[in-house]
Design a protein around this motif. Structure first.
Motif, PDB file in Angstrom:
ATOM      1  N   LYS A 153       9.427  -1.243   1.765  1.00  0.00           N
ATOM      2  CA  LYS A 153       9.712  -0.154   0.833  1.00  0.00           C
ATOM      3  C   LYS A 153       8.797  -0.259  -0.385  1.00  0.00           C
ATOM      4  O   LYS A 153       8.541  -1.363  -0.886  1.00  0.00           O
ATOM      5  CB  LYS A 153      11.182  -0.242   0.405  1.00  0.00           C
ATOM      6  CG  LYS A 153      11.647   0.826  -0.565  1.00  0.00           C
ATOM      7  CD  LYS A 153      13.130   0.623  -0.870  1.00  0.00           C
ATOM      8  CE  LYS A 153      13.639   1.615  -1.898  1.00  0.00           C
ATOM      9  NZ  LYS A 153      15.091   1.414  -2.189  1.00  0.00           N
ATOM     10  N   ASP A 196      10.022   1.869  -6.815  1.00  0.00           N
ATOM     11  CA  ASP A 196      10.077   3.142  -7.526  1.00  0.00           C
ATOM     12  C   ASP A 196       9.133   3.153  -8.724  1.00  0.00           C
ATOM     13  O   ASP A 196       9.044   2.167  -9.477  1.00  0.00           O
ATOM     14  CB  ASP A 196      11.493   3.418  -8.016  1.00  0.00           C
ATOM     15  CG  ASP A 196      12.412   3.902  -6.907  1.00  0.00           C
ATOM     16  OD1 ASP A 196      11.948   4.005  -5.749  1.00  0.00           O
ATOM     17  OD2 ASP A 196      13.592   4.187  -7.189  1.00  0.00           O
ATOM     18  N   ASP A 233       8.648   5.805 -11.838  1.00  0.00           N
ATOM     19  CA  ASP A 233       9.217   7.006 -12.431  1.00  0.00           C
ATOM     20  C   ASP A 233       8.155   8.088 -12.618  1.00  0.00           C
ATOM     21  O   ASP A 233       7.013   7.805 -13.032  1.00  0.00           O
ATOM     22  CB  ASP A 233       9.857   6.693 -13.786  1.00  0.00           C
ATOM     23  CG  ASP A 233      11.133   5.880 -13.646  1.00  0.00           C
ATOM     24  OD1 ASP A 233      11.748   5.926 -12.564  1.00  0.00           O
ATOM     25  OD2 ASP A 233      11.502   5.192 -14.621  1.00  0.00           O
ATOM     26  N   GLN A 275       6.109   5.345   3.466  1.00  0.00           N
ATOM     27  CA  GLN A 275       6.855   4.628   2.432  1.00  0.00           C
ATOM     28  C   GLN A 275       6.602   5.218   1.049  1.00  0.00           C
ATOM     29  O   GLN A 275       7.513   5.332   0.230  1.00  0.00           O
ATOM     30  CB  GLN A 275       6.485   3.143   2.449  1.00  0.00           C
ATOM     31  CG  GLN A 275       6.925   2.392   3.688  1.00  0.00           C
ATOM     32  CD  GLN A 275       5.924   2.489   4.845  1.00  0.00           C
ATOM     33  OE1 GLN A 275       4.923   3.195   4.768  1.00  0.00           O
ATOM     34  NE2 GLN A 275       6.193   1.757   5.924  1.00  0.00           N
ATOM     35  N   GLU A 282       8.393   8.537   0.841  1.00  0.00           N
ATOM     36  CA  GLU A 282       9.827   8.329   0.586  1.00  0.00           C
ATOM     37  C   GLU A 282      10.079   8.002  -0.882  1.00  0.00           C
ATOM     38  O   GLU A 282      11.071   8.459  -1.474  1.00  0.00           O
ATOM     39  CB  GLU A 282      10.347   7.210   1.483  1.00  0.00           C
ATOM     40  CG  GLU A 282      10.410   7.597   2.957  1.00  0.00           C
ATOM     41  CD  GLU A 282      10.635   6.414   3.883  1.00  0.00           C
ATOM     42  OE1 GLU A 282      10.972   6.660   5.053  1.00  0.00           O
ATOM     43  OE2 GLU A 282      10.476   5.252   3.451  1.00  0.00           O
ATOM     44  N   MET A 283       9.192   7.213  -1.472  1.00  0.00           N
ATOM     45  CA  MET A 283       9.333   6.891  -2.892  1.00  0.00           C
ATOM     46  C   MET A 283       9.185   8.145  -3.749  1.00  0.00           C
ATOM     47  O   MET A 283       9.933   8.356  -4.714  1.00  0.00           O
ATOM     48  CB  MET A 283       8.300   5.830  -3.285  1.00  0.00           C
ATOM     49  CG  MET A 283       8.458   5.294  -4.711  1.00  0.00           C
ATOM     50  SD  MET A 283       7.585   6.269  -5.947  1.00  0.00           S
ATOM     51  CE  MET A 283       5.886   5.840  -5.568  1.00  0.00           C
ATOM     52  N   LEU A 295       9.898  11.184  -2.857  1.00  0.00           N
ATOM     53  CA  LEU A 295      11.142  11.936  -2.696  1.00  0.00           C
ATOM     54  C   LEU A 295      12.251  11.375  -3.580  1.00  0.00           C
ATOM     55  O   LEU A 295      13.038  12.140  -4.167  1.00  0.00           O
ATOM     56  CB  LEU A 295      11.576  11.914  -1.230  1.00  0.00           C
ATOM     57  CG  LEU A 295      10.891  12.926  -0.308  1.00  0.00           C
ATOM     58  CD1 LEU A 295      11.150  12.587   1.151  1.00  0.00           C
ATOM     59  CD2 LEU A 295      11.383  14.344  -0.614  1.00  0.00           C
ATOM     60  N   ARG A 296      12.308  10.068  -3.696  1.00  0.00           N
ATOM     61  CA  ARG A 296      13.338   9.474  -4.554  1.00  0.00           C
ATOM     62  C   ARG A 296      13.138   9.873  -6.013  1.00  0.00           C
ATOM     63  O   ARG A 296      14.106  10.125  -6.743  1.00  0.00           O
ATOM     64  CB  ARG A 296      13.332   7.951  -4.422  1.00  0.00           C
ATOM     65  CG  ARG A 296      13.762   7.435  -3.060  1.00  0.00           C
ATOM     66  CD  ARG A 296      14.120   5.950  -3.101  1.00  0.00           C
ATOM     67  NE  ARG A 296      13.017   5.087  -3.492  1.00  0.00           N
ATOM     68  CZ  ARG A 296      12.131   4.565  -2.653  1.00  0.00           C
ATOM     69  NH1 ARG A 296      12.189   4.856  -1.359  1.00  0.00           N
ATOM     70  NH2 ARG A 296      11.183   3.749  -3.088  1.00  0.00           N
ATOM     71  N   GLN A 297      11.884   9.931  -6.454  1.00  0.00           N
ATOM     72  CA  GLN A 297      11.617  10.295  -7.843  1.00  0.00           C
ATOM     73  C   GLN A 297      11.914  11.768  -8.087  1.00  0.00           C
ATOM     74  O   GLN A 297      12.400  12.133  -9.171  1.00  0.00           O
ATOM     75  CB  GLN A 297      10.167   9.980  -8.212  1.00  0.00           C
ATOM     76  CG  GLN A 297       9.715   8.567  -7.891  1.00  0.00           C
ATOM     77  CD  GLN A 297      10.782   7.519  -8.088  1.00  0.00           C
ATOM     78  OE1 GLN A 297      11.336   7.359  -9.171  1.00  0.00           O
ATOM     79  NE2 GLN A 297      11.090   6.787  -7.029  1.00  0.00           N
ATOM     80  N   LYS A 322      14.237  13.454  -6.627  1.00  0.00           N
ATOM     81  CA  LYS A 322      15.696  13.574  -6.699  1.00  0.00           C
ATOM     82  C   LYS A 322      16.255  13.107  -8.031  1.00  0.00           C
ATOM     83  O   LYS A 322      17.349  13.503  -8.433  1.00  0.00           O
ATOM     84  CB  LYS A 322      16.315  12.799  -5.540  1.00  0.00           C
ATOM     85  CG  LYS A 322      16.097  13.459  -4.186  1.00  0.00           C
ATOM     86  CD  LYS A 322      16.698  12.652  -3.047  1.00  0.00           C
ATOM     87  CE  LYS A 322      16.448  13.340  -1.706  1.00  0.00           C
ATOM     88  NZ  LYS A 322      16.983  12.555  -0.564  1.00  0.00           N
ATOM     89  N   LYS A 323      15.512  12.257  -8.743  1.00  0.00           N
ATOM     90  CA  LYS A 323      15.939  11.859 -10.087  1.00  0.00           C
ATOM     91  C   LYS A 323      15.790  13.005 -11.083  1.00  0.00           C
ATOM     92  O   LYS A 323      16.456  13.030 -12.122  1.00  0.00           O
ATOM     93  CB  LYS A 323      15.104  10.670 -10.579  1.00  0.00           C
ATOM     94  CG  LYS A 323      15.339   9.367  -9.833  1.00  0.00           C
ATOM     95  CD  LYS A 323      14.433   8.289 -10.399  1.00  0.00           C
ATOM     96  CE  LYS A 323      14.560   6.963  -9.650  1.00  0.00           C
ATOM     97  NZ  LYS A 323      13.633   5.938 -10.189  1.00  0.00           N
ATOM     98  N   ASP A 332      17.876  18.462  -8.016  1.00  0.00           N
ATOM     99  CA  ASP A 332      18.503  18.473  -6.687  1.00  0.00           C
ATOM    100  C   ASP A 332      17.951  19.593  -5.817  1.00  0.00           C
ATOM    101  O   ASP A 332      18.434  19.831  -4.710  1.00  0.00           O
ATOM    102  CB  ASP A 332      20.028  18.613  -6.806  1.00  0.00           C
ATOM    103  CG  ASP A 332      20.453  19.891  -7.533  1.00  0.00           C
ATOM    104  OD1 ASP A 332      19.569  20.675  -7.944  1.00  0.00           O
ATOM    105  OD2 ASP A 332      21.670  20.102  -7.698  1.00  0.00           O
TER     106      ASP A 332
END
Length: 333
Positions: free
Chosen positions: A39, A42, A44, A92, A95-96, A98-100, A102-103, A106
């Motif tokens: 992974k 993250d 920001d 990978q 995916e990271m 996408l995580r940021q 979502k922070k 939505d």
């Protein structure tokens, strides 16, 4: 042979996950999880304007330590969804990203734009298709043509090698729609315009203008970095950047380096002009690339500005060789 045993055998032979057409149905398969690289930590997102963000690179070049995260994926948040500009070097990294996102919101990702065919700008597509199989992925047709002619496998192998196999599990996922340049569209109240100025960093470079925010994601058409000019054109870059400098833009976001105002573009023009015009003059005097290099490095802009950029000492010689080839082509065409 069981499917799990098949994949173990494939990886043992170094085949990897490099065929999107055959493996697309297996994106979400748990059988593949044990074959994925680690992974990516993250990072920001940085807010540049009201709607526009970038995720800063972990270094100027792909290494095992930075997981191949050496470019700046960008995204634009609108009322109807998110538009992503470049997706990184691996599933990978995607995916990271996408995580940021979502922070921040939505809202779903509704569109991807790959600025060109170098691997750090599209290999992360896999993550977004895995999250939403119907997501639209745009690029210039010449980007798609280059990828289908072998650049897809080349860039997968390049990133795999330079990260010590940390992009393992990435499935080559090509763009499925095209922009030619000149398109204007709106997503959730945010206006976009696509630019293609011809061959600059590559033949397929797209610049993504977020008209509403007076911002341009420049891809690799400009960057305070000396890395790769083999697919590009000096004269094309100078011409394209000159047009960009005349645009009503306040923010330029390169895919390598920090966002800035038009000074980023002006420095890019001066860098390219310094090398190309110097090579033209020195070539006419009969000098070799080795003889040209110290003379060019002694130019004021090179000493005072470009010498501070990543890759200057290691890659400047390659830039001069590329310039010589372009000068020769112009002379004898």
């Amino acid at each position: 042979m069981k499917r799990r045993d098949f994949f173990k055998s494939a990886f043992a032979m170094g085949a990897g996950l490099v065929g999107a057409s055959a493996l697309r149905p297996l994106y979400a398969s748990q059988d593949l999880e044990e074959f994925r690289g680690p992974k990516v930590p993250d990072i920001d997102a940085v807010k540049v304007t009201e709607h526009c963000y970038m995720i800063p690179a972990m270094g100027p070049h792909p290494t095992p330590d930075n997981f191949g995260m050496f470019s700046n994926p960008g995204f634009v948040v609108t009322d109807a969804g998110v538009v992503v500009v470049d997706t990184g070097s691996s599933v990978q990294i995607g995916e990271m990203v996408l995580r940021q996102i979502k922070k921040v919101t939505d809202k779903p990702v509704v569109k991807l734009i790959n600025t060109h065919f170098h691997g750090d700008h599209w290999l992360g597509n896999h993550a977004f298709v895995e999250a939403n199989p119907d997501v639209e992925i745009y690029a210039h047709q010449l980007c798609i043509d280059n990828l289908k002619s072998g650049q897809d496998k080349f860039w997968f192998d390049f990133m795999q090698s330079n990260t010590n196999n940390k992009i393992t599990g990435t499935v080559i996922t090509l763009p499925n729609k095209t922009f030619a340049g000149g398109e204007e569209f709106e997503v959730g109240g945010v206006k976009f315009r696509i630019h293609h100025f011809g061959q600059m960093h590559t033949v397929s470079d797209l610049a993504v203008e977020v008209v509403t925010d007076k911002l341009v994601y420049t891809g690799d058409m400009v960057m305070r970095r000396v890395a790769n000019m083999e697919d590009g054109s000096y004269r094309g870059t100078i011409d394209g950047l000159s047009k960009m400098a005349e645009m009503d833009i306040k923010h330029f976001v390169p895919m390598h380096g920090k966002a800035d105002d038009v000074s980023l573009i002006n420095e890019g023009i001066e860098f390219m002009e310094t090398i190309y015009t110097s090579v033209e003059e020195l070539y006419d005097e009969g000098l070799s690339d080795f003889e040209m290099k110290p003379i060019i490095m002694d130019k004021p802009f090179m000493k005072d500005v470009a010498s501070k950029w990543p890759g200057y000492d290691s890659a400047l010689g390659k830039f001069i060789v590329v310039a010589i080839k372009e000068v020769e082509k112009a002379m004898f065409s």
